[in-house]
Scaffold this active site. Structure first.
Site, PDB file in Angstrom:
ATOM      1  N   THR A 176      -5.421   2.631  -7.601  1.00  0.00           N
ATOM      2  CA  THR A 176      -7.081   2.388  -7.296  1.00  0.00           C
ATOM      3  C   THR A 176      -7.144   3.935  -7.392  1.00  0.00           C
ATOM      4  O   THR A 176      -7.083   4.991  -7.415  1.00  0.00           O
ATOM      5  CB  THR A 176      -6.494   2.308  -5.583  1.00  0.00           C
ATOM      6  OG1 THR A 176      -5.713   1.322  -4.982  1.00  0.00           O
ATOM      7  CG2 THR A 176      -8.138   2.926  -4.946  1.00  0.00           C
TER       8      THR A 176
ATOM      9  N   TYR B  93      -2.251   5.504  -4.640  1.00  0.00           N
ATOM     10  CA  TYR B  93      -2.725   7.193  -5.104  1.00  0.00           C
ATOM     11  C   TYR B  93      -2.319   7.574  -5.191  1.00  0.00           C
ATOM     12  O   TYR B  93      -1.491   8.023  -5.230  1.00  0.00           O
ATOM     13  CB  TYR B  93      -3.237   6.977  -3.292  1.00  0.00           C
ATOM     14  CG  TYR B  93      -4.500   5.980  -2.518  1.00  0.00           C
ATOM     15  CD1 TYR B  93      -5.598   6.184  -2.689  1.00  0.00           C
ATOM     16  CD2 TYR B  93      -4.265   5.091  -1.941  1.00  0.00           C
ATOM     17  CE1 TYR B  93      -5.977   5.223  -2.189  1.00  0.00           C
ATOM     18  CE2 TYR B  93      -5.045   4.432  -0.387  1.00  0.00           C
ATOM     19  CZ  TYR B  93      -6.190   4.225  -0.587  1.00  0.00           C
ATOM     20  OH  TYR B  93      -7.250   3.512  -0.401  1.00  0.00           O
TER      21      TYR B  93
ATOM     22  N   LYS C 277      -7.482  -1.079  -9.824  1.00  0.00           N
ATOM     23  CA  LYS C 277      -7.912  -1.416  -9.323  1.00  0.00           C
ATOM     24  C   LYS C 277      -8.944  -0.579  -8.560  1.00  0.00           C
ATOM     25  O   LYS C 277      -9.391   0.679  -8.676  1.00  0.00           O
ATOM     26  CB  LYS C 277      -6.988  -1.597  -7.651  1.00  0.00           C
ATOM     27  CG  LYS C 277      -7.655  -1.821  -6.647  1.00  0.00           C
ATOM     28  CD  LYS C 277      -6.377  -1.784  -5.435  1.00  0.00           C
ATOM     29  CE  LYS C 277      -7.290  -3.192  -4.537  1.00  0.00           C
ATOM     30  NZ  LYS C 277      -8.058  -1.889  -3.818  1.00  0.00           N
TER      31      LYS C 277
ATOM     32  N   SER D 121       0.888  -0.979  -0.298  1.00  0.00           N
ATOM     33  CA  SER D 121       0.052  -0.305  -0.413  1.00  0.00           C
ATOM     34  C   SER D 121       1.095   1.031  -0.266  1.00  0.00           C
ATOM     35  O   SER D 121       2.033   1.649   0.619  1.00  0.00           O
ATOM     36  CB  SER D 121      -0.725   0.249   1.029  1.00  0.00           C
ATOM     37  OG  SER D 121      -1.863   1.428   1.461  1.00  0.00           O
TER      38      SER D 121
ATOM     39  N   HIS E 219     -12.845  -1.743  -2.867  1.00  0.00           N
ATOM     40  CA  HIS E 219     -12.202  -1.310  -2.071  1.00  0.00           C
ATOM     41  C   HIS E 219     -12.554  -2.718  -0.015  1.00  0.00           C
ATOM     42  O   HIS E 219     -12.584  -1.151   0.366  1.00  0.00           O
ATOM     43  CB  HIS E 219     -12.231   0.384  -1.543  1.00  0.00           C
ATOM     44  CG  HIS E 219     -11.333   1.010  -1.350  1.00  0.00           C
ATOM     45  ND1 HIS E 219     -10.565   1.505  -2.237  1.00  0.00           N
ATOM     46  CD2 HIS E 219     -10.948   0.600   0.196  1.00  0.00           C
ATOM     47  CE1 HIS E 219      -9.566   2.325  -0.948  1.00  0.00           C
ATOM     48  NE2 HIS E 219      -9.399   1.461   0.011  1.00  0.00           N
TER      49      HIS E 219
END
Length: 367
Positions: A156, A130, A231, A107, A255
């Protein structure tokens, strides 16, 4: 300790062990949590059509993802702030994934940096991204992930704003003071302010770019040669656009039911996405996978593989690296057994004909 016989048992043990704020952050979904429950329940409505009298003395679960050979179609999804679960956090997860011969996705909001994760040794790792308002931060992050040997970017796309996670609001969730978002530490963006609601929601509102659009998928391709997985796709329309904009793959994801409540379970969206993709790019799934039978169902409905999130966090909390290894091994063993009992000796042999969905039953009742 009592013998743990399935993945779900780790959640109860983790709940007993973790501080309430941390457990709730990992476990909860958005608003009414309808989608959180549905991500699991939708799997239970898919049934098997096993074939018999097939030699299943040898079963091959190996597969290839974006050119990388892995031991099984079960990979690790990006999950934030893993050192809240265990002191070794993402480093333990990375070691467990490597020992299982599969892919770990780190992440952006990890409590170990890309460099630290790379330092645990060899392994196939993807980096989840992100997109921040400051695009120089994005450039730096992507470059660091490349330099640290990460093999793909997982973009994402379902979080222009953070979903309303009421447990986090009640708990006034914030990152514990001894931890930082390691990838952002040098940029003075590694900590969260205490607020009257969710500290993460405030952080996202301040940093994450709400203007993110398909043109940014193209832009990312100008700053990195790494393949980009999108994603958060759950429709045929967005599958078409992902292909048009050069995505290397799609992850069907809601998510972990933490963003928009009352979207269907990912397993219910998978076939629509896979049919539109028509094999032009691989389609993966995350959300609700707790059994090897779930993995088989996803493969039968068109997935090239699955990613698991919460099972990793809960097993990490209970038993560190050994816990994550055990979760991966249990899912592998269950998938192997499901394949044997369904008459499939390789992933190629798992077909749509091996499962019955709600839609199939409705169609048959009309005949």
């Amino acid at each position: 300790m009592e013998i743990i016989t399935n993945v779900t048992e780790y959640e109860k043990l983790a709940k007993e062990k973790l501080p309430k704020m941390v457990y709730d952050y990992y476990a909860s979904g958005a608003e009414d949590q309808w989608t959180l429950k549905e991500n699991r329940e939708a799997f239970s409505r898919i049934l098997f059509r096993p074939r018999i009298l097939i030699d299943v003395s040898h079963i091959d679960m190996t597969t290839n993802v974006l050119g990388f050979n892995i031991s099984m179609p079960i990979m690790i999804a990006p999950s934030a702030m893993q050192k809240m679960a265990h002191p070794e956090g993402e480093l333990a997860t990375a070691r467990a994934a490597a020992s299982a011969g599969t892919i770990m996705t780190l992440s952006s909001w990890s409590t170990s940096s890309v460099e630290e994760v790379n330092s645990v040794g060899p392994g196939i790792r993807f980096f989840q991204l992100y997109v921040y308002k400051d695009r120089n931060i994005v450039r730096q992050l992507v470059k660091r992930a490349e330099m640290a040997g990460f093999k793909a970017i997982v973009l994402t796309v379902d979080t222009p704003r953070l979903g309303r996670r009421e447990a986090d609001i009640k708990n006034r969730f914030t990152l514990p003071p001894h931890l930082v978002l390691k990838n952002f530490e040098a940029l003075d963006l590694g900590t969260m302010d205490k607020t009257n609601d969710s500290g993460l929601a405030s952080y996202v509102a301040g940093q994450v770019d709400r203007t993110l659009s398909w043109k940014d998928v193209k832009w990312l391709q100008t700053i990195t040669s790494l393949p980009i997985l999108v994603k958060g796709v759950v429709t045929a329309e967005d599958t078409r656009l992902a292909i048009e904009h050069g995505a290397a793959g799609i992850i069907v994801s809601n998510h972990g039911a933490r963003q928009l409540d009352y979207v269907p379970a990912t397993i219910s969206c998978l076939e629509e996405v896979a049919r539109e993709a028509k094999g032009r790019l691989p389609v993966f799934l995350d959300g609700g996978v707790r059994r090897g039978t779930d993995v088989f169902k996803a493969l039968a409905l068109g997935a090239s593989g699955v990613f698991i999130g919460r099972p990793v966090l809960f097993s990490l909390a209970v038993d560190g690296e050994a816990g994550v290894r055990k979760v991966l091994q249990m899912l592998r063993d269950e998938l192997e057994l499901t394949m044997a009992l369904s008459g499939c000796t390789s992933l190629r042999e798992i077909t749509r004909a091996h499962v019955i969905t709600d839609g199939d039953r409705i169609g048959r009742s009309r005949l």
